[in-house]
Design a protein around this motif. Structure first.
Motif, PDB file in Angstrom:
ATOM      1  N   ALA A   1      34.409  -4.441  24.678  1.00 24.73           N
ATOM      2  CA  ALA A   1      35.683  -4.625  25.238  1.00 24.73           C
ATOM      3  C   ALA A   1      36.781  -4.431  24.148  1.00 24.73           C
ATOM      4  CB  ALA A   1      35.620  -5.775  26.004  1.00 24.73           C
ATOM      5  N   TRP A   2      36.731  -5.362  23.166  1.00 26.66           N
ATOM      6  CA  TRP A   2      37.793  -5.406  22.154  1.00 26.66           C
ATOM      7  C   TRP A   2      37.812  -4.223  21.495  1.00 26.66           C
ATOM      8  CZ3 TRP A   2      37.905  -4.864  16.883  1.00 26.66           C
ATOM      9  CH2 TRP A   2      39.343  -4.932  16.332  1.00 26.66           C
TER      10      TRP A   2
ATOM     11  N   THR B   1      44.527   2.004  22.867  1.00 25.80           N
ATOM     12  CA  THR B   1      45.844   1.692  22.723  1.00 25.80           C
ATOM     13  C   THR B   1      46.081   2.257  21.282  1.00 25.80           C
ATOM     14  OG1 THR B   1      45.211  -0.600  21.897  1.00 25.80           O
ATOM     15  CG2 THR B   1      45.841  -0.397  24.405  1.00 25.80           C
ATOM     16  N   SER B   2      45.389   2.941  20.632  1.00 25.23           N
ATOM     17  CA  SER B   2      45.638   3.258  19.162  1.00 25.23           C
ATOM     18  C   SER B   2      46.682   4.013  19.036  1.00 25.23           C
ATOM     19  CB  SER B   2      44.461   3.899  18.519  1.00 25.23           C
ATOM     20  OG  SER B   2      44.152   5.254  19.455  1.00 25.23           O
ATOM     21  N   GLU B   3      47.291   4.840  19.931  1.00 24.75           N
ATOM     22  CA  GLU B   3      48.480   5.632  20.035  1.00 24.75           C
ATOM     23  C   GLU B   3      49.573   4.979  20.692  1.00 24.75           C
ATOM     24  OE1 GLU B   3      47.573   9.748  20.155  1.00 24.75           O
ATOM     25  OE2 GLU B   3      46.053   9.610  18.958  1.00 24.75           O
ATOM     26  N   ASP B   4      49.827   3.594  20.944  1.00 27.38           N
ATOM     27  CA  ASP B   4      50.887   3.129  21.591  1.00 27.38           C
ATOM     28  C   ASP B   4      50.528   3.349  23.037  1.00 27.38           C
ATOM     29  OD1 ASP B   4      52.132   2.070  19.465  1.00 27.38           O
ATOM     30  OD2 ASP B   4      53.216   3.764  19.173  1.00 27.38           O
ATOM     31  N   ARG B   5      49.520   3.659  23.479  1.00 27.96           N
ATOM     32  CA  ARG B   5      49.037   3.738  24.943  1.00 27.96           C
ATOM     33  C   ARG B   5      48.690   2.271  25.630  1.00 27.96           C
ATOM     34  NH1 ARG B   5      45.846   8.525  23.046  1.00 27.96           N
ATOM     35  NH2 ARG B   5      44.494   6.907  22.294  1.00 27.96           N
ATOM     36  N   VAL B   6      48.730   1.968  26.788  1.00 26.73           N
ATOM     37  CA  VAL B   6      48.322   1.025  27.431  1.00 26.73           C
ATOM     38  C   VAL B   6      46.948   1.434  28.351  1.00 26.73           C
ATOM     39  CG1 VAL B   6      50.013  -0.494  27.149  1.00 26.73           C
ATOM     40  CG2 VAL B   6      50.026   0.889  29.298  1.00 26.73           C
ATOM     41  N   ALA B   7      47.188   2.734  28.874  1.00 25.54           N
ATOM     42  CA  ALA B   7      46.225   3.225  29.616  1.00 25.54           C
ATOM     43  C   ALA B   7      46.143   4.636  29.464  1.00 25.54           C
ATOM     44  CB  ALA B   7      46.099   2.659  31.297  1.00 25.54           C
ATOM     45  N   VAL B   8      45.051   5.392  29.860  1.00 27.94           N
ATOM     46  CA  VAL B   8      44.954   6.943  30.001  1.00 27.94           C
ATOM     47  C   VAL B   8      44.274   7.126  31.268  1.00 27.94           C
ATOM     48  CG1 VAL B   8      43.850   8.916  28.937  1.00 27.94           C
ATOM     49  CG2 VAL B   8      44.453   6.712  27.319  1.00 27.94           C
TER      50      VAL B   8
ATOM     51  N   VAL C   1      27.289 -12.272  25.615  1.00 27.42           N
ATOM     52  CA  VAL C   1      28.112 -13.220  24.892  1.00 27.42           C
ATOM     53  C   VAL C   1      28.469 -12.638  23.628  1.00 27.42           C
ATOM     54  CG1 VAL C   1      27.302 -15.304  26.122  1.00 27.42           C
ATOM     55  CG2 VAL C   1      26.365 -14.595  23.883  1.00 27.42           C
ATOM     56  N   THR C   2      27.679 -11.683  23.119  1.00 24.51           N
ATOM     57  CA  THR C   2      27.844 -10.796  21.943  1.00 24.51           C
ATOM     58  C   THR C   2      28.372  -9.304  21.817  1.00 24.51           C
ATOM     59  OG1 THR C   2      25.507  -9.953  21.696  1.00 24.51           O
ATOM     60  CG2 THR C   2      26.363 -12.126  20.864  1.00 24.51           C
ATOM     61  N   LEU C   3      27.566  -8.443  22.493  1.00 22.36           N
ATOM     62  CA  LEU C   3      27.830  -7.190  22.760  1.00 22.36           C
ATOM     63  C   LEU C   3      29.103  -6.693  23.654  1.00 22.36           C
ATOM     64  CD1 LEU C   3      27.167  -4.247  21.742  1.00 22.36           C
ATOM     65  CD2 LEU C   3      25.604  -4.175  23.656  1.00 22.36           C
ATOM     66  N   SER C   4      29.104  -7.462  24.715  1.00 18.58           N
ATOM     67  CA  SER C   4      30.137  -7.214  25.738  1.00 18.58           C
ATOM     68  C   SER C   4      31.487  -7.500  25.189  1.00 18.58           C
ATOM     69  CB  SER C   4      29.946  -7.945  27.004  1.00 18.58           C
ATOM     70  OG  SER C   4      28.813  -7.567  27.643  1.00 18.58           O
ATOM     71  N   PRO C   5      31.826  -8.450  24.521  1.00 18.77           N
ATOM     72  CA  PRO C   5      33.280  -8.755  24.003  1.00 18.77           C
ATOM     73  C   PRO C   5      33.597  -7.789  22.852  1.00 18.77           C
ATOM     74  CG  PRO C   5      31.853 -10.953  24.108  1.00 18.77           C
ATOM     75  CD  PRO C   5      30.979  -9.936  24.631  1.00 18.77           C
ATOM     76  N   VAL C   6      32.481  -7.454  22.129  1.00 24.34           N
ATOM     77  CA  VAL C   6      32.799  -6.625  20.992  1.00 24.34           C
ATOM     78  C   VAL C   6      33.259  -5.067  21.658  1.00 24.34           C
ATOM     79  CG1 VAL C   6      31.560  -5.361  19.129  1.00 24.34           C
ATOM     80  CG2 VAL C   6      31.420  -7.840  19.313  1.00 24.34           C
TER      81      VAL C   6
ATOM     82  N   LEU D   1      35.271   6.298  21.302  1.00 24.91           N
ATOM     83  CA  LEU D   1      34.846   5.397  22.519  1.00 24.91           C
ATOM     84  C   LEU D   1      33.798   5.816  23.183  1.00 24.91           C
ATOM     85  CD1 LEU D   1      35.734   3.040  24.384  1.00 24.91           C
ATOM     86  CD2 LEU D   1      37.329   4.744  25.519  1.00 24.91           C
ATOM     87  N   ALA D   2      33.721   7.248  23.382  1.00 23.97           N
ATOM     88  CA  ALA D   2      32.328   7.863  24.041  1.00 23.97           C
ATOM     89  C   ALA D   2      31.239   7.319  23.346  1.00 23.97           C
ATOM     90  CB  ALA D   2      32.523   9.404  24.279  1.00 23.97           C
ATOM     91  N   CYS D   3      31.247   7.519  22.264  1.00 19.10           N
ATOM     92  CA  CYS D   3      30.000   7.150  21.317  1.00 19.10           C
ATOM     93  C   CYS D   3      29.515   5.796  21.412  1.00 19.10           C
ATOM     94  CB  CYS D   3      30.081   7.645  19.696  1.00 19.10           C
ATOM     95  SG  CYS D   3      30.331   9.360  19.670  1.00 19.10           S
ATOM     96  N   LEU D   4      30.594   4.974  21.394  1.00 19.09           N
ATOM     97  CA  LEU D   4      30.403   3.434  21.275  1.00 19.09           C
ATOM     98  C   LEU D   4      29.749   3.104  22.483  1.00 19.09           C
ATOM     99  CD1 LEU D   4      31.064   0.766  20.256  1.00 19.09           C
ATOM    100  CD2 LEU D   4      33.314   0.771  21.242  1.00 19.09           C
ATOM    101  N   VAL D   5      30.199   3.662  23.606  1.00 18.71           N
ATOM    102  CA  VAL D   5      29.777   3.426  25.267  1.00 18.71           C
ATOM    103  C   VAL D   5      28.532   3.855  25.278  1.00 18.71           C
ATOM    104  CG1 VAL D   5      30.002   3.793  27.554  1.00 18.71           C
ATOM    105  CG2 VAL D   5      32.182   3.417  26.238  1.00 18.71           C
TER     106      VAL D   5
END
Length: 621
Positions: free
Chosen positions: A65-66, A73-80, A58-63, A97-101
């Motif tokens: 995912a968001w 989507t930072s460069e007007d992408r919806v998927a890569v 309920v804490t880490l997963s939503p953060v 993203l890699a570091c975050l995961v």
């Protein structure tokens, strides 16, 4: 000087010898102590494990995912997807993203282990210990980040060796499919080098983990900064790293054995349900087996985390660190709901949750049965009976009853759209002719097939051969983006007035977008080997997805968005049945005969039999 924690008093060393020169001299005794302590407090450990996992959910997963969605989507992408992933992961967003995961993964594991450590070595009631896990959350994230840095540095030399070994193939002017299919000596030498590099990297990471494994109990029980804890763990394990590594490897092997044994037992139980004739009872029996399998998986996870956490605590105490090891044999469940006499409430809640999950899965599986039979799509024709992407392969496919023929196209040096998959002819004909550098006449003069009686066709020839009997799925192949390929393909299709008979797809999103702009009435799709983000938000009509990525949740999301799903490459009857149960819209296959027979057999199944297959496919696969 490391300071002692007031929350965790000085070690009560009743049965542990500090500063031992050989920490594995009595491995069997150490294992016995670990298991005894786990047995003493397994209920408290199980409750803590579930509580920590719920907190993370309920804490880490939503953060995570968001933040992940924001980065993608930072460069007007919806998927890569596909080759774009390489560019993404060398960008700032990709690295972030890699570091975050990675940090999230290790922080999750550390949180679970901390839950065990506060049970083994902490003090006070269970709620207070749970609060300790919460309070240490930020420090666990810091420790995870530092550990990742240590592992990256440890793996760097081996990774360089592996990359250097693969470099000649990756940078070769010969298509990589030639190396994968023919496997010349260069391939084997590169493979050996890659394996050596991976082994060196793995060994270095194991050594590093052996040196820093005590950093978690040190930072927890002595409340020091993560970097200082890692330094202290490195100092304490100096001269003992081999012994610690043997313990860790031993634990990993035992854990693997337990997981395999649990999988075999639950798998056998699930398989035995097939002996029951299809009926409502059989559906309930399979659902019960699914609940049992999930409970066993959760139990094994709790056991392994509890054992490993206890092992870390004992290792830390053996080397003289500040850990309080209680030996009273009692539980520390201190509030009414979680007392053992009321524990049935907790178990009942868990079982009900699993039953709801099983019911939802079963309902989703039944819903997919309402979808029409999928298209049979012949992958490059009938490649089991004729050379791929030849007129003979296409003709055989239409005679076998395929709905769609899939083929690959590129442009020759003189601008003719040719039907060919690879960038060159090394795999097909042993010739170092690059398609983009060779004229159509030269390409068509090269004999193909074992008898040399086939030639490379043009797109026009292929469409004239196939279109009267089946639709054509054209895959745009790019080896360096060719912005004139789509206009050339659309021009050939329009000259033959076949827009209603063709579909277009590509691994390259640019080509798909260009086709949509030039010919909006031609269905377009993205070929996906792997991806990040939400494919359902793309402006496409279908997705051609690999088997490993074709998960029920992904398929359901795409279907909800009105996007069809084709799966490649499906060549055996069991796989066909599984994807029929998933409700796919098309099967891209090398074996049209197998797909046809399997679909006919599926249509002869009763609704109950199909529901059973759908549920098993969704739950157990």
């Amino acid at each position: 000087m490391l300071r002692s924690s007031r929350r965790f008093p000085r070690l009560l060393r009743d049965d542990v010898t500090p500063h031992s020169d050989d920490i594995t001299v009595d491995t069997r005794a150490l294992a016995g102590k670990v298991l005894r302590r786990v047995r003493q407090r397994w209920r408290s450990m199980a409750i803590m494990h579930v509580a920590v996992d719920a907190l993370l959910l309920v804490t880490l997963s939503p953060v995570l995912a968001w933040t992940g969605r924001r980065l993608i989507t930072s460069e007007d992408r919806v998927a890569v997807s596909n080759t774009d992933l390489v560019g993404f992961f060398i960008s700032f967003s990709g690295v972030a993203l890699a570091c975050l995961v990675a940090v999230s993964f290790f922080a999750t594991r550390f949180s679970q282990l901390t839950g065990v450590l506060v049970i083994v070595g902490g003090e006070g009631p269970l709620l207070r210990r749970f609060w300790t896990v919460v309070r240490f959350g930020p420090r666990l994230v810091q420790l995870a980040a530092v550990l990742i840095g240590v592992l990256v540095l440890a793996a760097l030399p081996g990774s360089i060796i592996a990359l250097a070994s693969a470099w000649p193939i990756l940078t070769s002017d010969v298509d990589i499919n030639f190396y994968l299919a023919e496997r010349p000596p260069t391939f084997w030498w590169s493979l050996v080098g890659v394996i050596v590099g991976v082994v060196i990297a793995a060994g270095a990471c194991l050594f590093a983990i052996a040196r820093v494994c005590l950093s978690l109990p040190i930072t927890l029980f002595e409340e020091v900064a993560p970097l200082a804890a890692i330094r202290e763990s490195w100092r304490l394990t100096g001269g003992r790293s081999n012994a610690v590594a043997r313990l860790l490897v031993g634990f990993a092997l035992v854990a693997l054995g337990i997981a395999v044994a649990a999988g075999l037992v639950t798998g056998g139980i699930v398989a035995s349900t097939s002996l029951v004739p299809p009926s409502t009872f059989a559906v309930l029996l399979v659902a019960a087996a699914a609940v049992f399998q999930a409970m066993v998986a959760i139990g094994v996870s709790i056991l392994l985390v509890s054992v490993f956490g206890t092992l870390l605590a004992l290792l830390a105490s053996r080397l003289g660190r500040e850990v309080t090891l209680h030996d009273d044999g009692g539980q520390i469940i201190d509030f009414p709901l979680l007392r053992w006499r009321n524990g049935l409430v907790v178990w009942a809640a868990g079982v009900i949750t699993l039953i709801v999950a099983v019911g939802t899965t079963l309902a989703a599986g039944v819903q997919t049965l309402e979808r029409p039979a999928p298209l049979i799509i012949a992958h490059r024709g009938t490649v089991d009976r004729a050379p791929e992407n030849t007129l003979l392969a296409f003709t055989d496919a239409t005679k076998a009853g395929t709905d769609v023929v899939e083929l690959d196209v590129q442009r020759s040096s003189d601008g003719v759209v040719m039907v060919v998959h690879d960038a060159d002819l090394m795999r097909l004909a042993g010739r170092r002719l690059k398609v983009a550098d060779t004229t159509a006449a030269e390409l068509m003069s090269v004999p193909l097939g074992p008898d040399g009686d086939q030639r490379m066709p043009t797109l026009r020839e292929a469409l004239e051969t196939v279109a009267p009997d089946a639709r054509v799925l054209i895959e745009l192949k790019y080896y360096g983006f060719d912005d004139q390929l789509v206009p050339a393909v659309v021009r050939v299709v329009d000259e033959l007035d076949l827009r209603e008979r063709v579909l277009v797809m590509s691994l390259d999103a640019k080509g798909v977008g260009q086709t949509r702009e030039l010919a909006p009435d031609i269905p377009v799709g993205l070929t996906v080997a792997t991806s990040l983000g939400d494919l359902s938000r793309l402006d496409i009509d279908f997705v051609a997805i690999g088997q490993s990525a074709a998960k029920p949740r992904t398929l359901d999301r795409l279907h909800d968005a009105g996007i069809d799903v084709y799966v490649w490459t499906v060549n055996d009857a069991d796989a066909v049945r599984r994807f029929l149960a998933f409700g796919v819209d098309g099967l891209i296959t090398d074996r049209v005969d197998i797909a046809t027979t399997a679909i006919e057999a599926w249509s002869d199944e009763t609704a109950v039999e199909q529901a059973l297959i759908a549920f098993k496919a969704r739950w157990f696969d």
